[in-house]
Every structure is written in structure tokens, then in C-alpha cells.
Motif scaffolding. Sequence first.
Motif, PDB file in Angstrom:
ATOM      1  N   GLN A 110       0.828  -1.199   0.000  1.00 43.18           N
ATOM      2  CA  GLN A 110       0.000   0.000   0.000  1.00 43.18           C
ATOM      3  C   GLN A 110       0.867   1.256   0.000  1.00 43.18           C
ATOM      4  OE1 GLN A 110      -3.617   0.068   0.061  1.00 43.18           O
ATOM      5  NE2 GLN A 110      -3.151  -1.971  -0.700  1.00 43.18           N
ATOM      6  N   ALA A 113       2.543   1.410  -3.554  1.00 47.19           N
ATOM      7  CA  ALA A 113       1.629   1.907  -4.581  1.00 47.19           C
ATOM      8  C   ALA A 113       1.436   3.405  -4.422  1.00 47.19           C
ATOM      9  CB  ALA A 113       0.295   1.179  -4.502  1.00 47.19           C
ATOM     10  N   LEU A 117       2.484   6.133  -7.218  1.00 47.81           N
ATOM     11  CA  LEU A 117       1.488   7.021  -7.821  1.00 47.81           C
ATOM     12  C   LEU A 117       1.839   8.488  -7.595  1.00 47.81           C
ATOM     13  CD1 LEU A 117      -1.711   5.033  -6.839  1.00 47.81           C
ATOM     14  CD2 LEU A 117      -0.971   5.494  -9.166  1.00 47.81           C
ATOM     15  N   PHE A 119       1.678  10.127  -4.513  1.00 50.93           N
ATOM     16  CA  PHE A 119       0.911  10.788  -3.456  1.00 50.93           C
ATOM     17  C   PHE A 119       1.839  11.523  -2.501  1.00 50.93           C
ATOM     18  CE2 PHE A 119      -2.711   7.453  -3.651  1.00 50.93           C
ATOM     19  CZ  PHE A 119      -3.376   8.231  -4.584  1.00 50.93           C
TER      20      PHE A 119
ATOM     21  N   LEU B 107      -3.865  -2.740  -5.068  1.00 47.01           N
ATOM     22  CA  LEU B 107      -5.012  -1.837  -5.121  1.00 47.01           C
ATOM     23  C   LEU B 107      -5.355  -1.436  -3.694  1.00 47.01           C
ATOM     24  CD1 LEU B 107      -7.207  -3.706  -7.738  1.00 47.01           C
ATOM     25  CD2 LEU B 107      -5.886  -1.626  -8.088  1.00 47.01           C
ATOM     26  N   PRO B 120      -6.000   8.937  -7.501  1.00 47.16           N
ATOM     27  CA  PRO B 120      -4.699   9.464  -7.908  1.00 47.16           C
ATOM     28  C   PRO B 120      -4.803  10.638  -8.877  1.00 47.16           C
ATOM     29  CG  PRO B 120      -4.692   7.080  -8.038  1.00 47.16           C
ATOM     30  CD  PRO B 120      -6.104   7.489  -7.784  1.00 47.16           C
ATOM     31  N   ARG B 168      -5.335   2.258 -13.256  1.00 54.31           N
ATOM     32  CA  ARG B 168      -4.972   3.267 -12.267  1.00 54.31           C
ATOM     33  C   ARG B 168      -3.671   3.973 -12.655  1.00 54.31           C
ATOM     34  NH1 ARG B 168      -3.840   1.419  -6.109  1.00 54.31           N
ATOM     35  NH2 ARG B 168      -2.048   0.438  -7.123  1.00 54.31           N
ATOM     36  N   ALA B 169      -2.705   3.174 -13.129  1.00 53.92           N
ATOM     37  CA  ALA B 169      -1.422   3.764 -13.522  1.00 53.92           C
ATOM     38  C   ALA B 169      -1.569   4.580 -14.803  1.00 53.92           C
ATOM     39  CB  ALA B 169      -0.369   2.671 -13.702  1.00 53.92           C
ATOM     40  N   LEU B 172      -2.845   8.419 -14.968  1.00 55.63           N
ATOM     41  CA  LEU B 172      -1.994   9.573 -14.696  1.00 55.63           C
ATOM     42  C   LEU B 172      -1.197   9.994 -15.935  1.00 55.63           C
ATOM     43  CD1 LEU B 172      -0.736   8.688 -11.105  1.00 55.63           C
ATOM     44  CD2 LEU B 172      -2.586  10.201 -11.784  1.00 55.63           C
TER      45      LEU B 172
END
Lengths: 212, 261
Positions: A110, A113, A117, A119, B107, B120, B168-169, B172
Motif C-alpha cells: 500500500q 503503490a 502514484l 501521493f 489496489l 490518484p 490506475r497507472a 496519470l
Amino acid sequence: MEMLKAIAIGLPLTVLVTILALMIGTVVALPIVAGLRSRNRLIWLMSRGLVDLLRGIPPVVWLFMLYYGISIGAVRLSALQAGVLGLGVVAAAYLAEIFRGAISAVPKGQWEASSALGFHRATVWTRIVGPQTARAAIPAYTTFAIGLLKDSSIASTIGVSEIVFMSSQYARQSGSGILVFFVAAGIYILLSVPLGLLSRHLDVKMRKAVAR
Amino acid sequence: MEQLMIELNPQTTQPVVQVKNLAKAYGSNVVLRDVSLSVAEGSVTAMIGPSGAGKSTVLRCMNLLEQPDSGEIVIDGHCINAGKKTSPKSLAALRRSAGMVFQHFNLFPHMTVLRNVSLPQERVLGCSREQANEKSMELLKRMGLADKADQYPSRCSGGQQQRIAIARALALGPRVMLFDEPTSALDPEVGVEVLEVMKELASTGMTMVVVTHEMAFAENVADELVVMADGGIIEKGHPGQILKDPQHERTRRFLRAVLER
């Protein structure tokens, strides 16, 4: 009837002491968790020491120290203040450990990821790790809250007129002995069972949604 | 038109990913020694090799999930030097250019599929929720998962989860997609779904780096094959050529093990 009245007078204080101590504990636990997770050895050591100190001394001793031992200028803590504060800081130590465990139960993936991404740290805490930590902490947190509900009776030792205090006062005055304590016990059960049910309900509901 | 070509040219010749002299060790355990690699725009690079060869580590160094001890990483013009301290800003820029797909999907279990893909975009790109959801639905449709949008990931099969992770990737808008053994945690039949999506992605011209044990994918989809062993690259070149006529004894041994089982 008199008996029930005595307990009814004590009930609000029992609930108040429990809720306030839990709130203080929850808030104070957060910086302690941050310290326990710190890579700075000094900060870690201080947090570790604080937790062990708070947990190592019996709550009743903390209450005595706060109530009889501390005076800020001419001001002394009231029984209620000392009770709430004492139980609160001891709670903070236990809750810090509960939160720490829940945080480390969040899988490493988590964090990865979230990093991949892009964040921000704040987003990771508020949206990813925080919610999952809260879920993981619910069972232990409510178990602790139920324990605290009962431990709030320790405040009777410094004269906070909660259920146990009122019960023993009534017992002494009326001479009816043990019966009032049975009734008090029943009240505690009535208070704690719904808490446990609520916790299990939340836990099951969340597990259903996110079970892996 | 001519001017356009001239303007486009330097971009197309410039590699999207460049890794120079990457090295990493855990104490005395050397994981990577002097790995250099460049990935051309629009190409698919497959990395194969025995486990422990350092394939995943190279991939994870590319977006700094692992900190290399030394070396340089350039993705889409964003340069990071392992020796120097990286500013959070350049790290964010580099990570934004690279989309990552993990072996175990990763995920977010507490969010619906749609939120997984949208969050995201909202947080990193600053999209509004409507914009993000629209893009997410488009991508989920492309992955064949539009009907899963309101489910939680746990209700989806492994293959579906991995495709959600790819969406998801992609959401972006990365310049390169990094795949870390995307099918290794899946049943062979389910893995096919994911490989199909990856093939489709490759055909649209997405630059991809794929660490994999799927030899058919490496042979048929990849433009460049990189063979790693013992923390270094031992062979790289055209997949067909290497698979047919490996130059290195270690490559031969590895290929025998995976192809002739």
C-alpha cells in the motif's frame, strides 16, 4: 429505589470520565505513535520510555500523584480533572501501542503503490494508510474502551462521585451491603455490551466490503 | 510538415528511460552491479532472467521505490542521481512520468474500483472528481471492466484486479509503464487477460518495461530483450535473436530451464 437513584447519580460521571479519558488518550496517542515510528533514535527512545512509564505505574497511583501531588501555583486539580487526566494519559500509552500495531498491519504494498502514484505524505496518511489503520484498530480500540469504562471506577478512590463511589456511599449509609454492587455491576454490563456489539457490527461490515 | 518532423525528431530519438551505471548492495550482498539500460520511445523492453538476478530491483530503482547506491536515472528528461540528495519535487516529477504495475496489484482495498482509479488523478493531477471519473470509466471500459466500477477490489478476480491496477497507472498519463512480474501471481488462464491488455497497450505505442517470466510475451511483443543474471545484464538485443541464438552460457542455461520444461 434509593439505591437506583444513587447509581443514577453516579452514571453520568462514569460516562463522562470514560469519554473524556478516551478522547485525551486518542489525541495524545497520535504524537506518541509518531515518536514510536521515528527513525531518530532519541525521539524513539523518549517515546518508548514514556509509554513504558505510563503503562508501568498502576493507574490508581497516577491518580493519587495527580490529585494529591500536583499543585500548579495555588491551584490544585479537582478530583474529576485528576481522574480524567490520569486515566487519559495512561490510555494514551495503550492506544499508542494499538495504533502502532494497526499501522504496521497495513501491507507494504500500500505504501509502495502510494509512492509510485506520487501521493504526498499527507494524502497517504489521510486517504490510504489512515483509513486502513482505523479499520484494523477498531476491535482493539473498543476492547480498550470497554476496559476503560470499568477502570473509570478507579476515579472513585480520589472522590469522583461516579457509579462505584455512589454505590459504596449508599452501601455504607443504608447498610444494605452487597446488593447495590450487584446492581452497579449490571449497569456496567448494560453499558459495555452495546459497545461490544457495535464494534463487532462495524468490524463485520467493513470486513465484508474489503475482505481480500 | 517538414518543420513538424524536425521538431518531432529529437523527441523520438531521445530515450524515454535511461539508466546509467546503477549499483546497489545490501551490506556485502550485491544486488546490482553497473547496470546501464536505455528504453526508446514507443518500445517494449522485456527483462528476463533467473530469480534473484536483480530484474525487479532495476525496475524498482527506476521510480526510486528502491534507492540505488550509485548511478543515474533519467525518465522523460527528469534526472535523478543516486549520489546526490533528491528533491521531493524532482522525485514527484519522475514518478509522475512512470506508471508502475506490481506483482500483487496493490489496489487500495477500502475503496471501490472507480475510486482506486480516480483518487490518484484528483490528488496528483488535481483533476475534479467528474473529470477523474470520466477518465476512469473510459479506461475501465478499455480494460473490459466498466461493470466493476462500483465493486470493491476484493470482489474482483486477480486478473481483473491487475487490469484495474493498469488502469490506475494509465490514468496519470505516464510516459512509460513499468511492469513488475504482472502475471506471476495469477493463474495461467487469468494471466492471459492481463497479457492481452498489455499487448493492446504496446500496440498503441506505449513505452513499456516489463519484468516477466512469460517467454511468449517476451518473444512476440517485446522489441528489446534484456537478460539479467547475478545483478548484471548479460545480454540484450532483439528477442528473436537472443532466444534462438543466445551468446552467453548463462542465458542458454536459463532458456533451457524455462523453455524445455
